[in-house]
Write a protein that holds these residues in place. Structure first.
Motif, PDB file in Angstrom:
ATOM      1  N   ASN A 190      -3.337   6.626   1.864  1.00 43.78           N
ATOM      2  CA  ASN A 190      -4.287   6.548   2.975  1.00 43.78           C
ATOM      3  C   ASN A 190      -5.345   5.459   2.700  1.00 43.78           C
ATOM      4  OD1 ASN A 190      -5.260   7.433   5.420  1.00 43.78           O
ATOM      5  ND2 ASN A 190      -6.708   8.845   4.461  1.00 43.78           N
ATOM      6  N   ASP A 191      -5.895   5.497   1.478  1.00 43.83           N
ATOM      7  CA  ASP A 191      -6.925   4.513   1.119  1.00 43.83           C
ATOM      8  C   ASP A 191      -6.354   3.100   1.164  1.00 43.83           C
ATOM      9  OD1 ASP A 191      -8.534   6.617   0.750  1.00 43.83           O
ATOM     10  OD2 ASP A 191      -8.512   6.602  -1.441  1.00 43.83           O
ATOM     11  N   HIS A 192      -5.150   2.947   0.547  1.00 39.58           N
ATOM     12  CA  HIS A 192      -4.490   1.649   0.477  1.00 39.58           C
ATOM     13  C   HIS A 192      -4.216   1.113   1.890  1.00 39.58           C
ATOM     14  CE1 HIS A 192      -1.787  -1.471  -0.839  1.00 39.58           C
ATOM     15  NE2 HIS A 192      -0.841  -0.983  -0.080  1.00 39.58           N
ATOM     16  N   THR A 193      -3.647   1.983   2.758  1.00 42.85           N
ATOM     17  CA  THR A 193      -3.314   1.561   4.118  1.00 42.85           C
ATOM     18  C   THR A 193      -4.564   1.137   4.877  1.00 42.85           C
ATOM     19  OG1 THR A 193      -1.611   3.221   4.029  1.00 42.85           O
ATOM     20  CG2 THR A 193      -1.990   2.248   6.175  1.00 42.85           C
ATOM     21  N   ASP A 194      -5.617   1.945   4.702  1.00 45.96           N
ATOM     22  CA  ASP A 194      -6.892   1.612   5.355  1.00 45.96           C
ATOM     23  C   ASP A 194      -7.346   0.206   4.993  1.00 45.96           C
ATOM     24  OD1 ASP A 194      -7.537   3.623   6.945  1.00 45.96           O
ATOM     25  OD2 ASP A 194      -9.102   4.525   5.685  1.00 45.96           O
TER      26      ASP A 194
END
Ligand SMILES: [Zn+2]
Length: 392
Positions: free
Chosen positions: A22-26
């Motif tokens: 989630n963090d990476h995609t954000d």
């Protein structure tokens, strides 16, 4: 317990993978959006209807290719996450018994025309007891369930307990004040006043708390002397510039722990006072079932032999199961303390003159002609004086 730990490990893995993805995609999406915005601004600087220069066209097509690549990467990573999530499902299947059909061969009897209304009534009653009137009303209306008591005393108690768990003792204090006399020997009033005093100390100030304590605590001084002293001392650590409290005051200064403890005590004491079961029939049944099923499943797998399986009665459990403290108060039937047999229509419970209860078979065995000596006390009586009792 081991099973739960096994599942929890996989669940933790899935959650941490999800969070990092989630963090990476954000971050990746944010970067891409920023690049597109920048390019848009760059192009907007030119006068309208100007064709793109060759370099600009190249930059646009490069960025488009990068967006495509990133979206592809993201969807691959998302697919990989699915594998981790479905692994949790597989671990649950591996660690827990999926099919309890063998333990409850007559489970379908819940759905038969005769029992279905009883089940539905129990569910509606449970909802009302939990204070979920809206949900209960919808169920009663949609399933056309007749005769369910809506205004349930337990719902009121549940609301008081919920407020306590959230740190507000006011509704519970009001309930207790209306029953001061009946609760004279209960620890509940003091527990609630103590909670209120500590709440005042935190929210209004220690002076207000001391005033409250002066007004309310003296009535409880004789029965709760030590706890009262501890509560008053704890107030000293409620001032804004107080040093850290010693560990034995930690519990009193933790509003969540104090609220949870008060809520539990409130339900126990108020139910005892009103002679209500602390659990609804449905919750009691589920609690007892959850305790019994693993033991039943174990014994069932060991009793595979046809002769042994015949001993598996339809209306009686083949083993005694300890329901523990919270479930231990339930007896669907009377068990004779002398013969250690469950009472039945042919062998009902009989109350002796002294108040002790044994089964009729035990009574017949113990009777010596016209005389019977109670097995629990010295009283002698005639067997004919015993009375059959009925449980409703
Ligand atoms: Zn007796």
């Amino acid at each position: 317990m081991e099973a739960c730990i096994g599942v929890e490990q996989d669940l933790d893995k899935a959650i941490s993978k999800f969070t990092s993805l989630n963090d990476h995609t954000d971050k990746v999406l944010h970067d891409i959006v920023e690049q597109v915005e920048n390019l848009k601004k760059e192009i907007a600087k030119q006068p309208a209807n100007t064709p793109l220069s060759q370099t600009q066209a190249m930059v646009v097509s490069e960025l488009a290719a990068r967006v495509k690549k990133t979206v592809f990467q993201m969807s691959t990573e998302h697919r990989e996450l699915h594998a981790t999530v479905s692994k949790v499902g597989k671990t649950i299947d591996r660690h827990f018994i999926v099919d309890y059909g063998s333990v409850a061969p007559r489970a379908e009897s819940f759905c038969c025309d005769e029992n279905r209304p009883i089940m539905e009534q129990a569910i509606a009653q449970h909802l009302y007891r939990q204070g979920l009137e809206d949900v209960g009303d919808s169920l009663v209306a949609e399933a056309r369930i007749p005769a369910v008591e809506r205004t349930c005393t337990f719902a009121l108690l549940q609301r008081c307990a919920a407020a306590l768990a959230e740190g507000d003792p006011t509704p519970a204090l009001q309930w207790v004040e209306e029953r001061g006399q009946e609760l004279a020997h209960s620890p509940l009033p003091f527990t609630l006043h103590r909670m209120q005093a500590l709440k005042l100390a935190r929210e209004v100030g220690v002076v207000a708390a001391i005033e409250y304590a002066r007004a309310q605590f003296p009535a409880h001084a004789a029965r709760h002397e030590r706890q009262l002293q501890a509560a008053v001392c704890a107030l000293a650590w409620c001032t804004p510039d107080a040093p850290p409290a010693p560990p034995h005051y930690a519990h009193l200064l933790d509003p969540a722990a104090l609220g949870a403890e008060a809520a539990e005590l409130f339900i126990r004491e108020s139910c005892a006072l009103l002679r209500l079961a602390p659990l609804s029939p449905l919750a009691g049944g589920v609690l007892a079932g959850a305790r019994v099923i693993p033991a039943l499943h174990d014994i069932r797998t060991k009793m595979a032999h046809p002769h042994v399986i015949a001993a598996w009665g339809d209306d009686e459990l083949p083993l005694e199961v300890d329901l523990g403290e919270d479930g231990g108060g339930y007896h669907s039937v009377f068990a004779c303390p002398i013969l250690r047999q469950q009472a039945s229509e042919q062998n009902p419970p009989m109350r002796l003159l002294c108040g002790h209860v044994i089964s009729r078979d035990a009574l017949n065995k113990l009777a010596m002609g016209a005389k019977l000596k109670c097995p629990y006390c010295p009283m002698e009586q005639a067997p004919a004086e015993a009375r059959q009792i009925y449980f409703s």
